[in-house]
Design a protein around this motif. Sequence first.
Motif, PDB file in Angstrom:
ATOM      1  N   THR A  76       0.863  -6.007  -6.625  1.00 19.40           N
ATOM      2  CA  THR A  76      -0.361  -5.223  -6.462  1.00 19.40           C
ATOM      3  C   THR A  76      -0.082  -4.096  -5.482  1.00 19.40           C
ATOM      4  O   THR A  76       0.452  -4.347  -4.396  1.00 19.40           O
ATOM      5  N   SER A 100      -8.275   3.300   0.993  1.00 20.72           N
ATOM      6  CA  SER A 100      -9.450   2.710   0.352  1.00 20.72           C
ATOM      7  C   SER A 100     -10.334   2.002   1.382  1.00 20.72           C
ATOM      8  O   SER A 100      -9.844   1.307   2.280  1.00 20.72           O
ATOM      9  N   THR A 125       0.831  -1.197   0.000  1.00 20.06           N
ATOM     10  CA  THR A 125       0.000   0.000   0.000  1.00 20.06           C
ATOM     11  C   THR A 125       0.871   1.255   0.000  1.00 20.06           C
ATOM     12  O   THR A 125       2.019   1.218   0.423  1.00 20.06           O
ATOM     13  N   ASP A 159      -9.875  -5.850  -1.475  1.00 19.01           N
ATOM     14  CA  ASP A 159      -8.972  -5.731  -2.627  1.00 19.01           C
ATOM     15  C   ASP A 159      -7.717  -6.581  -2.426  1.00 19.01           C
ATOM     16  O   ASP A 159      -7.203  -7.199  -3.365  1.00 19.01           O
ATOM     17  N   LEU A 206      -2.014  -1.019  -3.460  1.00 21.74           N
ATOM     18  CA  LEU A 206      -3.338  -0.494  -3.134  1.00 21.74           C
ATOM     19  C   LEU A 206      -3.223   0.819  -2.366  1.00 21.74           C
ATOM     20  O   LEU A 206      -2.173   1.119  -1.787  1.00 21.74           O
TER      21      LEU A 206
END
Length: 319
Positions: free
Chosen positions: A190, A196, A173, A202, A192
Motif C-alpha cells: 500500500t 493526505s 508513503t 488509511d 499512501l
Amino acid sequence: MRAVRYHEYGSADVLQVDDVERPTPAAGEALVEIRAASVNPVDVLFRTGEYGEVSLPSTPGGDGAGVVVSTGEAVDRFVEGDRVIVSGMDRAEGGTFAEYAAVPESKLAHLPEEVSFEAGGAIGNVGATAWTALEEVAGIKAGDRVLVHGGSGGVGHAAVQIASASGADVITTAGSKTARERVHNLGATTVLDYESETLAEDALAATGGDGVELVLDHRLEEYLGLDFEVLAEGGHTVSIMGHVPETSGVSLYKKQATVQAVQMDARPVRTPLLQRVVRLLERGDLTAVVADTYGFEEASQAQREVLAGGYVGKLVVTP
Ligand SMILES: NC(=O)c1ccc[n+]([C@@H]2O[C@H](COP(=O)([O-])OP(=O)(O)OC[C@H]3O[C@@H](n4cnc5c(N)ncnc54)[C@H](OP(=O)(O)O)[C@@H]3O)[C@@H](O)[C@H]2O)c1
C-alpha cells in the motif's frame, strides 16, 4: 586531483571544484579512485553548519564506490584493482566528492562486478541504515505489517525492499503520484500520500484495522502521534531522525509501545553492515534506484535536488 569543496558555511552556491593534492593512504587505509558518490541530506546540514563544525575547506560525501589504487600498511582485505563500496566516512577523514579518497579499511566492502559504481555508491549508507533499523533493531519477521514513512527516499526505498524481502506487508508513503506508483513496484503493498488528511485512518485500514507491528520513522516530531495511532499493541517505532516530543508518554503507555533510535554515526565500523547490503544486492532482494547523476560542477544542483525530493531512490555525483 579535482575535489568539490566549500570554504565557508552557506547555501549550495558555496560549493566549488578545486584542484587539491591527492591524499596518501595512512596505515589501515586504502586509496580509492572514486567513480560515484552518494548525495545524502546530511551533507547539506554539514555545509550549512547546522550539523556542527567541520574543518574548512571541506569536501562533502561520506559514501561512494570506486577502485582501490593503493593501500597503506596493515590493510589485509583489499588490494589494488578491487572494486569497493565506501560508507560512513566522517568529515575529518575527507569526503567522497573527490577523484580520490583515503578510506579506512573498516569503511569498505567489496563491490560485486554486476553492481555498477553508481548503484554501489548510492546504496551504502541508506541500505545499512534500513537494514539496521528493520532487521537488527526491530527484528522484523515474515508476516509483520510495517509502515515505512517516505518510501520514495534513499533510506525509504531500501527499507521498502528489505521489509518486503523479509516477508512483511509494507505500507509506505510518497509525495507524488508518479513516486507512489514506482514505490509500489519496489514491493510495497500500500502506498499512501503523506499529505493526505486521512493518513492514519488509511494506514490502519490497510491492516484491516489491526495496526502495524513496526514503523520506520524519519520525521519523529511530525509523526510520532500518528505512529501511535497506527501501531498495534506492543509495536515498535524505530526512528532515524528527530526527537521524541515530550507529550508522547500517555500514548506510549496505552499501546505498550517502544521508540528506539538508530544513529549510523555511532557505527564507525561499517564493513559487516556493508557486506550485508552487498549480499542483499547479490540476492536481488535490494536494488539501488539511481534517480539522477550529476557531475562535480553540478554538485550544488545535486544538493538542492536532494532537499527538494520528488524522485525515487538516490542522487549520485560522479567525477
Ligand atoms: N539516523 C541515521 O543514522 C540516518 C541515516 C540515514 C539518513 N538519516 C536521516 O533520515 C532522513 C531520511 O534520509 P534519506 O537519505 O532517506 O532522505 P531522502 O532521500 O531525502 O528522502 C526523504 C524522504 O522524505 C519524504 N518526505 C518529504 N516530506 C515529507 C513529509 N512531510 N512527510 C513524510 N515524508 C516526507 C520524501 O518524499 P518525496 O521525495 O516523495 O516528497 C522522501 O521519501 C534524513 O533526515 C536523513 O538525514 C539518518
